[in-house]
Design a protein around this motif. Structure first.
Motif, PDB file in Angstrom:
ATOM      1  N   SER A  74       0.856  -1.191   0.000  1.00  0.00           N
ATOM      2  CA  SER A  74       0.000   0.000   0.000  1.00  0.00           C
ATOM      3  C   SER A  74       0.887   1.235   0.000  1.00  0.00           C
ATOM      4  O   SER A  74       1.854   1.307   0.762  1.00  0.00           O
ATOM      5  CB  SER A  74      -0.910   0.019   1.234  1.00  0.00           C
ATOM      6  OG  SER A  74      -1.850  -1.027   1.183  1.00  0.00           O
ATOM      7  N   ARG A  81      -3.306   3.801  -1.912  1.00  0.00           N
ATOM      8  CA  ARG A  81      -3.542   2.984  -3.097  1.00  0.00           C
ATOM      9  C   ARG A  81      -2.866   1.641  -2.886  1.00  0.00           C
ATOM     10  O   ARG A  81      -1.762   1.568  -2.347  1.00  0.00           O
ATOM     11  CB  ARG A  81      -2.993   3.676  -4.354  1.00  0.00           C
ATOM     12  CG  ARG A  81      -3.661   5.002  -4.644  1.00  0.00           C
ATOM     13  CD  ARG A  81      -3.018   5.751  -5.789  1.00  0.00           C
ATOM     14  NE  ARG A  81      -3.254   5.102  -7.078  1.00  0.00           N
ATOM     15  CZ  ARG A  81      -2.903   5.641  -8.234  1.00  0.00           C
ATOM     16  NH1 ARG A  81      -2.293   6.797  -8.262  1.00  0.00           N
ATOM     17  NH2 ARG A  81      -3.152   5.012  -9.366  1.00  0.00           N
ATOM     18  N   ASP A  82      -3.532   0.580  -3.329  1.00  0.00           N
ATOM     19  CA  ASP A  82      -3.031  -0.781  -3.133  1.00  0.00           C
ATOM     20  C   ASP A  82      -2.489  -1.321  -4.454  1.00  0.00           C
ATOM     21  O   ASP A  82      -3.091  -1.127  -5.517  1.00  0.00           O
ATOM     22  CB  ASP A  82      -4.154  -1.688  -2.621  1.00  0.00           C
ATOM     23  CG  ASP A  82      -4.719  -1.200  -1.291  1.00  0.00           C
ATOM     24  OD1 ASP A  82      -3.923  -0.904  -0.394  1.00  0.00           O
ATOM     25  OD2 ASP A  82      -5.958  -1.108  -1.170  1.00  0.00           O
ATOM     26  N   TYR A  83      -1.353  -2.021  -4.359  1.00  0.00           N
ATOM     27  CA  TYR A  83      -0.711  -2.566  -5.554  1.00  0.00           C
ATOM     28  C   TYR A  83      -0.270  -4.008  -5.325  1.00  0.00           C
ATOM     29  O   TYR A  83       0.122  -4.380  -4.219  1.00  0.00           O
ATOM     30  CB  TYR A  83       0.522  -1.740  -5.945  1.00  0.00           C
ATOM     31  CG  TYR A  83       0.189  -0.379  -6.518  1.00  0.00           C
ATOM     32  CD1 TYR A  83      -0.006  -0.213  -7.888  1.00  0.00           C
ATOM     33  CD2 TYR A  83       0.050   0.719  -5.684  1.00  0.00           C
ATOM     34  CE1 TYR A  83      -0.317   1.020  -8.416  1.00  0.00           C
ATOM     35  CE2 TYR A  83      -0.275   1.968  -6.204  1.00  0.00           C
ATOM     36  CZ  TYR A  83      -0.456   2.112  -7.566  1.00  0.00           C
ATOM     37  OH  TYR A  83      -0.774   3.341  -8.078  1.00  0.00           O
ATOM     38  N   ASP A 106      -2.325  -2.019 -10.100  1.00  0.00           N
ATOM     39  CA  ASP A 106      -3.186  -1.281  -9.172  1.00  0.00           C
ATOM     40  C   ASP A 106      -4.416  -2.125  -8.825  1.00  0.00           C
ATOM     41  O   ASP A 106      -5.249  -2.420  -9.683  1.00  0.00           O
ATOM     42  CB  ASP A 106      -3.620   0.043  -9.809  1.00  0.00           C
ATOM     43  CG  ASP A 106      -4.224   1.004  -8.789  1.00  0.00           C
ATOM     44  OD1 ASP A 106      -4.683   0.532  -7.731  1.00  0.00           O
ATOM     45  OD2 ASP A 106      -4.232   2.223  -9.048  1.00  0.00           O
ATOM     46  N   THR A 108      -6.414  -1.176  -6.201  1.00  0.00           N
ATOM     47  CA  THR A 108      -7.200  -0.319  -5.306  1.00  0.00           C
ATOM     48  C   THR A 108      -8.690  -0.444  -5.558  1.00  0.00           C
ATOM     49  O   THR A 108      -9.484  -0.575  -4.621  1.00  0.00           O
ATOM     50  CB  THR A 108      -6.774   1.152  -5.476  1.00  0.00           C
ATOM     51  OG1 THR A 108      -5.359   1.256  -5.335  1.00  0.00           O
ATOM     52  CG2 THR A 108      -7.447   2.030  -4.440  1.00  0.00           C
ATOM     53  N   ARG A 112     -11.366  -1.580  -2.852  1.00  0.00           N
ATOM     54  CA  ARG A 112     -12.376  -0.619  -2.403  1.00  0.00           C
ATOM     55  C   ARG A 112     -13.783  -1.151  -2.642  1.00  0.00           C
ATOM     56  O   ARG A 112     -14.684  -0.944  -1.833  1.00  0.00           O
ATOM     57  CB  ARG A 112     -12.184   0.706  -3.147  1.00  0.00           C
ATOM     58  CG  ARG A 112     -10.901   1.429  -2.783  1.00  0.00           C
ATOM     59  CD  ARG A 112     -11.052   2.275  -1.536  1.00  0.00           C
ATOM     60  NE  ARG A 112      -9.771   2.803  -1.116  1.00  0.00           N
ATOM     61  CZ  ARG A 112      -9.256   3.942  -1.553  1.00  0.00           C
ATOM     62  NH1 ARG A 112      -9.935   4.646  -2.442  1.00  0.00           N
ATOM     63  NH2 ARG A 112      -8.098   4.365  -1.112  1.00  0.00           N
ATOM     64  N   HIS A 185      -8.915   7.312  -5.086  1.00  0.00           N
ATOM     65  CA  HIS A 185      -7.507   7.297  -5.485  1.00  0.00           C
ATOM     66  C   HIS A 185      -7.286   7.837  -6.887  1.00  0.00           C
ATOM     67  O   HIS A 185      -6.141   8.014  -7.308  1.00  0.00           O
ATOM     68  CB  HIS A 185      -6.964   5.869  -5.411  1.00  0.00           C
ATOM     69  CG  HIS A 185      -7.611   4.935  -6.395  1.00  0.00           C
ATOM     70  ND1 HIS A 185      -8.930   4.544  -6.298  1.00  0.00           N
ATOM     71  CD2 HIS A 185      -7.126   4.326  -7.514  1.00  0.00           C
ATOM     72  CE1 HIS A 185      -9.213   3.732  -7.296  1.00  0.00           C
ATOM     73  NE2 HIS A 185      -8.156   3.589  -8.049  1.00  0.00           N
TER      74      HIS A 185
END
Length: 355
Positions: A74, A81-83, A106, A108, A112, A185
């Motif tokens: 993150s 943002r998550d990767y 990505d 995210t 979410r 994001h």
């Protein structure tokens, strides 16, 4: 190994970084520059990607422990943002200096969406319990003891209309909040004219203000610049803030809406626009101020529900402002009123530049 042309790398939608055996960046595509900031080539990856799990995965591949590693990371700045970081080894015999390829996917939006579904179910089940219980009780009464009581029927129907309207507003606000959170994001790329949006909102709520004998006073300079933003979301921000003032300020008072330019926004090397909404209400205690943007937090629950509030308005405002990389500030004095300030940038910087 034949070098990969920059045009090929830049055409890839995900951030891609090519590394040598010492973890030094040999090439990075446009998506990587936008995410981590420019000037990556020639420097150690740790300068731009300061995440231990990702760096450990890179080291493991470069040291030959595995030919492929995948980790979840993150990046918290400016909005989390998550990767999924994938590191793949490049064999020495292939020629050239590249020893590993790093790709950031990505995730995210997927995360979410998953969280949104869980939150929506939890919030709806909790907040709809009371109005549904009231409706069920009223229906049972109308079918039983009050079946032939015209006066009671009219009174109960009014309660049913109020409670069903509250449920509809609650669901609308929850859906709106979920949409904003899912896209938080993603930076808005359009320009939005703040002065025009504020005038439109003031015109929209004029009748409501008139009903309470209140006045909305606009103070907008003629040279106010446009901000980077989604016009419909910023309209929702301004409408929620002015609505709050109309609901909770004293009858017959004035709501002052002002906007002015700011040379440099805090933590962002970029000018901006400040919008303030100030009312002459009862004010909010200092202990309550930090919690105002929490979901369903109400300073006065009975008064909020009586005014038609769902407890989600400021939560929606906070997430929209976050998406625009702006800042939300609330100040208040008990007995004097409340002032809400929204700072919005007129340009955007990359994650690394903002950090």
């Amino acid at each position: 190994m034949f070098p990969i042309p920059d045009a090929v790398l830049d055409s890839l939608p995900d951030p891609v970084i090519l590394l040598d055996g010492d973890r030094r960046v040999l090439a990075a595509n446009r998506a990587a520059d936008e995410l981590l900031g420019g000037g990556l080539v020639g420097f150690n990856l740790a300068r731009a990607l300061r995440h231990p799990a990702a760096l450990d995965a890179v080291d493991a591949v470069l040291e030959g422990e595995d030919d492929r590693r995948e980790v979840e990371v993150s990046l918290p700045v400016p909005v989390q943002r998550d990767y999924r970081v994938q590191v793949v080894a490049v064999p020495v015999q292939s020629g050239g200096a590249v020893r590993a390829v790093l790709v950031l996917n990505d995730t995210t939006l997927a995360r979410r969406a998953e969280q949104m579904r869980a939150d929506f179910v939890a919030n709806v089940s909790h907040e709809l319990r009371s109005p549904l219980s009231a409706l069920i009780g009223i229906i049972e009464t109308l079918r039983g003891p009050a079946a032939d009581d015209a006066e009671a029927r009219d009174r109960f129907l009014a309660i049913m209309a109020r409670e069903s309207g509250r449920m509809a507003r609650l669901i609308d606000d929850l859906l709106s909040l979920s949409r904003v959170e899912v896209n938080e994001h993603i930076l808005p790329r359009a320009k939005a004219p703040v002065d025009r949006l504020l005038r439109q909102v003031a015109e929209l709520v004029a009748e409501r203000a008139k009903g309470r004998g209140m006045t909305i006073r606009l103070d907008l300079p003629p040279d106010l610049p446009a901000v980077m933003g989604a016009a419909d979301e910023l309209t929702q921000v301004f409408q929620n803030l002015i609505d709050n003032s109309l609901k909770y300020a004293r009858e017959g008072s004035t709501v002052q809406v002002s906007a002015f330019t700011v040379e440099r926004l805090p933590s962002i090397d970029c000018p901006g626009v400040a919008v303030t909404v100030a009312d002459q209400g009862e004010g909010i205690a200092r202990d309550d101020l930090p919690r105002l943007t929490e979901r369903f937090y109400r300073v006065d629950k009975a008064r909020s529900r009586g005014a038609g509030g769902t407890g989600l308005g400021l939560a929606i405002v906070k997430h929209i402002v976050n998406r625009h990389r702006g800042r939300l500030m609330i100040s208040s004095e008990v007995g004097e009123g409340t002032t809400v300030t929204v700072l919005l940038p007129v340009c955007h910087k990359s994650v690394t530049e903002q950090s």
